[in-house]
Design a protein around this motif. Structure first.
Motif, PDB file in Angstrom:
ATOM      1  N   SER A  24       0.825  -1.202   0.000  1.00 34.78           N
ATOM      2  CA  SER A  24       0.000   0.000   0.000  1.00 34.78           C
ATOM      3  C   SER A  24       0.861   1.255   0.000  1.00 34.78           C
ATOM      4  O   SER A  24       1.904   1.305   0.652  1.00 34.78           O
ATOM      5  CB  SER A  24      -0.895   0.012   1.246  1.00 34.78           C
ATOM      6  OG  SER A  24      -1.565   1.246   1.363  1.00 34.78           O
ATOM      7  N   PRO A  25       0.402   2.296  -0.682  1.00 35.54           N
ATOM      8  CA  PRO A  25       1.139   3.557  -0.673  1.00 35.54           C
ATOM      9  C   PRO A  25       0.876   4.389   0.588  1.00 35.54           C
ATOM     10  O   PRO A  25       1.559   5.382   0.828  1.00 35.54           O
ATOM     11  CB  PRO A  25       0.603   4.287  -1.914  1.00 35.54           C
ATOM     12  CG  PRO A  25      -0.795   3.776  -2.054  1.00 35.54           C
ATOM     13  CD  PRO A  25      -0.732   2.333  -1.615  1.00 35.54           C
ATOM     14  N   HIS A  26      -0.096   3.976   1.393  1.00 38.30           N
ATOM     15  CA  HIS A  26      -0.460   4.727   2.590  1.00 38.30           C
ATOM     16  C   HIS A  26       0.498   4.430   3.744  1.00 38.30           C
ATOM     17  O   HIS A  26       1.105   3.361   3.785  1.00 38.30           O
ATOM     18  CB  HIS A  26      -1.886   4.368   3.032  1.00 38.30           C
ATOM     19  CG  HIS A  26      -2.910   4.620   1.974  1.00 38.30           C
ATOM     20  ND1 HIS A  26      -3.296   5.876   1.592  1.00 38.30           N
ATOM     21  CD2 HIS A  26      -3.630   3.768   1.218  1.00 38.30           C
ATOM     22  CE1 HIS A  26      -4.214   5.795   0.648  1.00 38.30           C
ATOM     23  NE2 HIS A  26      -4.423   4.521   0.388  1.00 38.30           N
ATOM     24  N   PRO A  27       0.617   5.360   4.704  1.00 39.24           N
ATOM     25  CA  PRO A  27       1.398   5.045   5.904  1.00 39.24           C
ATOM     26  C   PRO A  27       0.854   3.756   6.528  1.00 39.24           C
ATOM     27  O   PRO A  27      -0.361   3.516   6.521  1.00 39.24           O
ATOM     28  CB  PRO A  27       1.165   6.250   6.813  1.00 39.24           C
ATOM     29  CG  PRO A  27       0.801   7.358   5.888  1.00 39.24           C
ATOM     30  CD  PRO A  27       0.044   6.708   4.756  1.00 39.24           C
ATOM     31  N   ASN A  28       1.732   2.953   7.064  1.00 37.80           N
ATOM     32  CA  ASN A  28       1.350   1.644   7.596  1.00 37.80           C
ATOM     33  C   ASN A  28       1.044   1.723   9.097  1.00 37.80           C
ATOM     34  O   ASN A  28       1.785   1.182   9.919  1.00 37.80           O
ATOM     35  CB  ASN A  28       2.452   0.624   7.310  1.00 37.80           C
ATOM     36  CG  ASN A  28       2.046  -0.780   7.693  1.00 37.80           C
ATOM     37  OD1 ASN A  28       0.879  -1.085   7.854  1.00 37.80           O
ATOM     38  ND2 ASN A  28       3.032  -1.636   7.859  1.00 37.80           N
ATOM     39  N   TYR A  29      -0.049   2.387   9.440  1.00 40.61           N
ATOM     40  CA  TYR A  29      -0.473   2.447  10.832  1.00 40.61           C
ATOM     41  C   TYR A  29      -0.996   1.084  11.250  1.00 40.61           C
ATOM     42  O   TYR A  29      -1.775   0.457  10.517  1.00 40.61           O
ATOM     43  CB  TYR A  29      -1.560   3.501  11.034  1.00 40.61           C
ATOM     44  CG  TYR A  29      -1.100   4.903  10.748  1.00 40.61           C
ATOM     45  CD1 TYR A  29      -0.080   5.484  11.503  1.00 40.61           C
ATOM     46  CD2 TYR A  29      -1.666   5.654   9.733  1.00 40.61           C
ATOM     47  CE1 TYR A  29       0.359   6.769  11.238  1.00 40.61           C
ATOM     48  CE2 TYR A  29      -1.244   6.945   9.469  1.00 40.61           C
ATOM     49  CZ  TYR A  29      -0.230   7.497  10.225  1.00 40.61           C
ATOM     50  OH  TYR A  29       0.201   8.765   9.961  1.00 40.61           O
ATOM     51  N   VAL A  30      -0.574   0.631  12.413  1.00 41.28           N
ATOM     52  CA  VAL A  30      -1.054  -0.634  12.963  1.00 41.28           C
ATOM     53  C   VAL A  30      -1.284  -0.460  14.460  1.00 41.28           C
ATOM     54  O   VAL A  30      -0.620   0.342  15.111  1.00 41.28           O
ATOM     55  CB  VAL A  30      -0.072  -1.812  12.733  1.00 41.28           C
ATOM     56  CG1 VAL A  30       0.097  -2.113  11.261  1.00 41.28           C
ATOM     57  CG2 VAL A  30       1.257  -1.567  13.382  1.00 41.28           C
ATOM     58  N   THR A  31      -2.219  -1.229  14.983  1.00 38.29           N
ATOM     59  CA  THR A  31      -2.411  -1.275  16.425  1.00 38.29           C
ATOM     60  C   THR A  31      -1.360  -2.232  16.995  1.00 38.29           C
ATOM     61  O   THR A  31      -0.746  -3.003  16.242  1.00 38.29           O
ATOM     62  CB  THR A  31      -3.817  -1.796  16.785  1.00 38.29           C
ATOM     63  OG1 THR A  31      -3.943  -3.134  16.309  1.00 38.29           O
ATOM     64  CG2 THR A  31      -4.914  -0.906  16.186  1.00 38.29           C
TER      65      THR A  31
END
Length: 171
Positions: A24-31
């Motif tokens: 994905s080109p989006h920032p890889n935010y994860v919990t």
């Protein structure tokens, strides 16, 4: 077209090329839970890879090993780019990443959604990606706000009735 005009070696190799999993080109935010799930999947794949290495004379195992190694590259890249966001650090009065949001739709039906990372998304369990149209409609809203969820099936208004940031990683 006659097979005489095809380079058979190149034709056969084309079917063997394994396409990389898209990142994905989006920032890889994860919990924190999402990062744990990524790590667990990478460990599972690494164990499987080691088992497949032992079956070096089995053509099926060779192909499966290539797929496992491709998936390991994907999960490695996702873990390396992960931006872990602890839901406990989010503002409790506003919908942000990691929130579990309760909404009431136009028909009076109540729904609960958790806003999570792209790899954590699982609509069957009401976990929606932070880049989804639903999450984008909810992010920034407060209890009592009415948001418009733009959907292919038609827009729907949702009223935010509760915002919760779970302490438990299994949310």
């Amino acid at each position: 077209m006659s097979r005489a005009f095809l380079n058979e070696d190149k034709f056969e190799q084309a079917g063997d090329e394994l396409v990389e999993r898209p990142i994905s080109p989006h920032p890889n935010y994860v919990t924190p839970r999402g990062f744990r799930l990524l790590s667990e999947e990478a460990a599972r794949l690494d164990t499987l890879r080691k088992q497949l290495i032992a079956r070096k004379d089995d053509p099926f195992a060779i192909q499966q090993k290539a797929e496992v190694e491709r998936d390991l590259r994907y999960f490695g890249a996702r873990m390396e780019s992960a931006i872990v966001v602890d839901p406990a650090t989010q503002p409790v009065t506003e919908v942000r990443f990691g929130a579990v949001v309760e909404v009431e739709d136009e028909n009076g039906d109540v729904h609960t959604f958790a806003i999570v990372g792209e790899d954590e998304a699982d609509i069957a369990n009401n976990h929606v990606s932070w880049v989804s149209p639903l999450a984008r409609a909810l992010i920034g809203a407060k209890v009592g706000d009415v948001v418009r969820w733009r959907r292919p099936a038609g827009d729907m208004e949702l009223e935010i009735t509760n915002i919760n940031y779970p302490l438990e990683e299994n949310a």
